[in-house]
Scaffold this motif. Structure first.
Motif, PDB file in Angstrom:
ATOM      1  N   SER A   6       0.800  -1.216   0.000  1.00  0.00           N
ATOM      2  CA  SER A   6       0.000   0.000   0.000  1.00  0.00           C
ATOM      3  C   SER A   6       0.834   1.269   0.000  1.00  0.00           C
ATOM      4  CB  SER A   6      -0.922  -0.002   1.221  1.00  0.00           C
ATOM      5  OG  SER A   6      -0.156  -0.067   2.411  1.00  0.00           O
ATOM      6  N   SER A   7       2.168   1.158   0.000  1.00  0.00           N
ATOM      7  CA  SER A   7       3.013   2.344   0.050  1.00  0.00           C
ATOM      8  C   SER A   7       2.826   3.177  -1.207  1.00  0.00           C
ATOM      9  CB  SER A   7       4.483   1.948   0.192  1.00  0.00           C
ATOM     10  OG  SER A   7       4.915   1.226  -0.937  1.00  0.00           O
ATOM     11  N   PRO A   8       2.797   4.518  -1.071  1.00  0.00           N
ATOM     12  CA  PRO A   8       2.594   5.371  -2.243  1.00  0.00           C
ATOM     13  C   PRO A   8       3.791   5.331  -3.188  1.00  0.00           C
ATOM     14  CG  PRO A   8       3.121   6.690  -0.298  1.00  0.00           C
ATOM     15  CD  PRO A   8       2.937   5.287   0.174  1.00  0.00           C
ATOM     16  N   ILE A   9       3.520   5.583  -4.476  1.00  0.00           N
ATOM     17  CA  ILE A   9       4.599   5.610  -5.463  1.00  0.00           C
ATOM     18  C   ILE A   9       5.535   6.775  -5.187  1.00  0.00           C
ATOM     19  CG2 ILE A   9       5.127   5.932  -7.924  1.00  0.00           C
ATOM     20  CD1 ILE A   9       2.542   4.506  -8.577  1.00  0.00           C
ATOM     21  N   PHE A  10       4.970   7.926  -4.792  1.00  0.00           N
ATOM     22  CA  PHE A  10       5.788   9.117  -4.570  1.00  0.00           C
ATOM     23  C   PHE A  10       5.020  10.097  -3.702  1.00  0.00           C
ATOM     24  CE2 PHE A  10       6.790  13.514  -5.583  1.00  0.00           C
ATOM     25  CZ  PHE A  10       8.175  13.539  -5.555  1.00  0.00           C
ATOM     26  N   VAL A  77      18.366   0.093   2.223  1.00  0.00           N
ATOM     27  CA  VAL A  77      17.061   0.092   2.884  1.00  0.00           C
ATOM     28  C   VAL A  77      16.987  -0.963   3.990  1.00  0.00           C
ATOM     29  CG1 VAL A  77      16.006  -1.439   1.138  1.00  0.00           C
ATOM     30  CG2 VAL A  77      14.569   0.092   2.521  1.00  0.00           C
ATOM     31  N   LYS A  78      17.551  -2.157   3.767  1.00  0.00           N
ATOM     32  CA  LYS A  78      17.499  -3.203   4.800  1.00  0.00           C
ATOM     33  C   LYS A  78      18.362  -2.835   6.006  1.00  0.00           C
ATOM     34  CE  LYS A  78      16.482  -7.036   1.659  1.00  0.00           C
ATOM     35  NZ  LYS A  78      16.943  -8.354   1.136  1.00  0.00           N
ATOM     36  N   ILE A  79      19.532  -2.233   5.724  1.00  0.00           N
ATOM     37  CA  ILE A  79      20.417  -1.806   6.815  1.00  0.00           C
ATOM     38  C   ILE A  79      19.766  -0.695   7.623  1.00  0.00           C
ATOM     39  CG2 ILE A  79      22.645  -0.728   7.329  1.00  0.00           C
ATOM     40  CD1 ILE A  79      23.773  -2.101   4.856  1.00  0.00           C
ATOM     41  N   ASP A  80      19.103   0.239   6.931  1.00  0.00           N
ATOM     42  CA  ASP A  80      18.474   1.368   7.615  1.00  0.00           C
ATOM     43  C   ASP A  80      17.307   0.929   8.495  1.00  0.00           C
ATOM     44  OD1 ASP A  80      20.267   3.130   6.527  1.00  0.00           O
ATOM     45  OD2 ASP A  80      18.985   3.728   4.858  1.00  0.00           O
ATOM     46  N   TYR A  81      16.635  -0.167   8.115  1.00  0.00           N
ATOM     47  CA  TYR A  81      15.564  -0.674   8.973  1.00  0.00           C
ATOM     48  C   TYR A  81      16.102  -1.132  10.327  1.00  0.00           C
ATOM     49  CZ  TYR A  81      11.424  -0.584   5.992  1.00  0.00           C
ATOM     50  OH  TYR A  81      10.341  -0.172   5.261  1.00  0.00           O
ATOM     51  N   ASN A  86      13.046   4.626  11.956  1.00  0.00           N
ATOM     52  CA  ASN A  86      12.080   5.723  11.860  1.00  0.00           C
ATOM     53  C   ASN A  86      12.376   6.682  10.712  1.00  0.00           C
ATOM     54  OD1 ASN A  86      10.710   4.790  14.166  1.00  0.00           O
ATOM     55  ND2 ASN A  86      12.061   5.944  15.536  1.00  0.00           N
ATOM     56  N   GLU A  87      13.565   6.553  10.109  1.00  0.00           N
ATOM     57  CA  GLU A  87      13.939   7.470   9.030  1.00  0.00           C
ATOM     58  C   GLU A  87      13.837   6.843   7.642  1.00  0.00           C
ATOM     59  OE1 GLU A  87      17.743   9.224   9.807  1.00  0.00           O
ATOM     60  OE2 GLU A  87      17.337   9.487  11.934  1.00  0.00           O
ATOM     61  N   VAL A  88      13.423   5.586   7.570  1.00  0.00           N
ATOM     62  CA  VAL A  88      13.324   4.908   6.279  1.00  0.00           C
ATOM     63  C   VAL A  88      12.204   5.523   5.443  1.00  0.00           C
ATOM     64  CG1 VAL A  88      12.862   2.714   5.122  1.00  0.00           C
ATOM     65  CG2 VAL A  88      14.272   2.767   7.191  1.00  0.00           C
ATOM     66  N   VAL A  89      12.518   5.837   4.185  1.00  0.00           N
ATOM     67  CA  VAL A  89      11.555   6.430   3.264  1.00  0.00           C
ATOM     68  C   VAL A  89      11.087   5.413   2.225  1.00  0.00           C
ATOM     69  CG1 VAL A  89      11.280   8.132   1.412  1.00  0.00           C
ATOM     70  CG2 VAL A  89      12.419   8.781   3.547  1.00  0.00           C
ATOM     71  N   ILE A  90      12.027   4.648   1.704  1.00  0.00           N
ATOM     72  CA  ILE A  90      11.708   3.703   0.628  1.00  0.00           C
ATOM     73  C   ILE A  90      10.801   2.603   1.165  1.00  0.00           C
ATOM     74  CG2 ILE A  90      12.669   2.038  -1.007  1.00  0.00           C
ATOM     75  CD1 ILE A  90      15.204   3.731  -1.058  1.00  0.00           C
ATOM     76  N   GLY A  91       9.667   2.421   0.481  1.00  0.00           N
ATOM     77  CA  GLY A  91       8.681   1.448   0.928  1.00  0.00           C
ATOM     78  C   GLY A  91       7.622   2.048   1.823  1.00  0.00           C
ATOM     79  N   ARG A  92       7.813   3.292   2.201  1.00  0.00           N
ATOM     80  CA  ARG A  92       6.829   3.979   3.041  1.00  0.00           C
ATOM     81  C   ARG A  92       6.264   5.211   2.335  1.00  0.00           C
ATOM     82  NH1 ARG A  92      10.019   3.727   8.890  1.00  0.00           N
ATOM     83  NH2 ARG A  92       9.628   1.509   9.304  1.00  0.00           N
ATOM     84  N   GLY A  93       7.172   6.065   1.853  1.00  0.00           N
ATOM     85  CA  GLY A  93       6.722   7.268   1.156  1.00  0.00           C
ATOM     86  C   GLY A  93       7.085   7.278  -0.315  1.00  0.00           C
ATOM     87  N   MET A  94       7.844   6.267  -0.745  1.00  0.00           N
ATOM     88  CA  MET A  94       8.282   6.212  -2.136  1.00  0.00           C
ATOM     89  C   MET A  94       8.650   4.776  -2.493  1.00  0.00           C
ATOM     90  SD  MET A  94      11.306   8.483  -3.930  1.00  0.00           S
ATOM     91  CE  MET A  94      10.709   9.960  -3.100  1.00  0.00           C
TER      92      MET A  94
END
Length: 290
Positions: A6-10, A77-81, A86-94
């Motif tokens: 359900s994450s938005p494209i952008f 992205v996996k390392i940042d998780y 709390n700062e991960v963007v990819i998969g959440r907002g893009m």
């Protein structure tokens, strides 16, 4: 970790976050300071702030830097998780594919703008874009090599101004060296801060390969080389104002090293990383006095 379906494209908010807008503004500000205080006049003899090529150079640098942040987050992205969930963007907002599309688009624009300024600037921008991709893809997972790459590209962002205008090159080289060493130290500190996620995903950064205490020793060795390099270059330039300013800045740097010496928790290294950015910005401001 898989991104939610359900994450938005952008989203614009996610875009601003992933490109580190504050860092981009700092890059632009330092390049503008370099041109205004150290160059002053363009190749055509007009005030440098009236030269459109300066702004194209700044924009191209900012665009490539933003692209570098995006590709770095794409691969990490996996390392940042693990390190900063709390700062991960990819998969959440893009979505991931949108990140790659924007990364490619920004690279093309940044390189094209560089070529419009001068073909050699276009080549430098191409090499910078390639190194940013290579860093994110593989170099950052190697001990010290990734740190050197990012630090070198940071110094390049200042040096390229003097290279294009062919003016005040020794003085600009001093600030390039300053930016290189401060960012090299900061990148190693960030590796200490990011040990949990890096270790989990097979990265071979300095703290993982040589250990926490030995990494600190390496930072102090880099700091000593940094002080020696700045001293040699400032002696060659022989500007009393530069001596005074860097001498005063040295007091802050000694305090920074002391805080590094006693640091042993993630929060302390996070503060040290921010403090390194303040030292770099404070050093750049000295351009107004030389």
């Amino acid at each position: 970790m898989n991104q939610p379906e359900s994450s938005p494209i952008f989203t614009f908010q996610a875009f601003v976050k992933i490109i580190r807008l504050n860092n981009l503004l700092m890059v632009a500000f330092v390049q503008l300071l370099t041109a205004y205080f150290l160059i002053e006049t363009s190749r055509e003899g007009i005030p440098v702030l009236q030269d459109w090529n300066l702004y194209l150079l700044i924009i191209s640098t900012v665009i490539l830097t933003a692209s570098g942040y995006m590709i770095n987050d794409y691969y990490d992205v996996k390392i940042d998780y693990v390190n900063r969930p709390n700062e991960v963007v990819i998969g959440r907002g893009m979505k991931r594919r949108m990140v790659m599309i924007l990364h490619t688009f920004l690279n093309v624009v940044g390189i094209a703008l560089g070529y419009l300024i001068h073909p050699r600037i276009g080549v430098i921008n191409f090499l910078a874009a390639f190194l940013l991709w290579l860093y994110s893809n593989s170099l950052k997972r190697l001990p010290f090599i990734g740190n050197l790459t990012v630090a070198g590209l940071t110094g390049l962002s200042i040096w390229i101004v003097g290279y294009y205008y062919q003016d005040a090159q020794m003085l600009i080289l001093t600030y390039s060296i300053f930016a290189f060493f401060i960012n090299l130290i900061r990148e190693i500190i960030k590796d200490i801060e990011d040990r949990p996620g890096d270790r989990k995903h097979g990265c071979r950064t300095l703290p993982i390969v040589v250990g926490f205490r030995n990494t600190k020793k390496i930072i102090f060795s880099v700091a000593a080389l940094f002080v020696l390099s700045i001293l040699v270059v400032t002696v060659k330039i022989n500007d009393p104002a530069l001596f005074i300013y860097f001498g005063l800045l040295g007091v802050l740097f000694v305090f920074f090293l002391y805080r590094l010496y006693i640091a042993d928790r993630k929060t302390q290294f996070t503060r040290l990383s921010r403090m390194a950015k303040i030292i770099m910005l404070t050093g750049a401001v000295s351009m107004a006095f030389v």
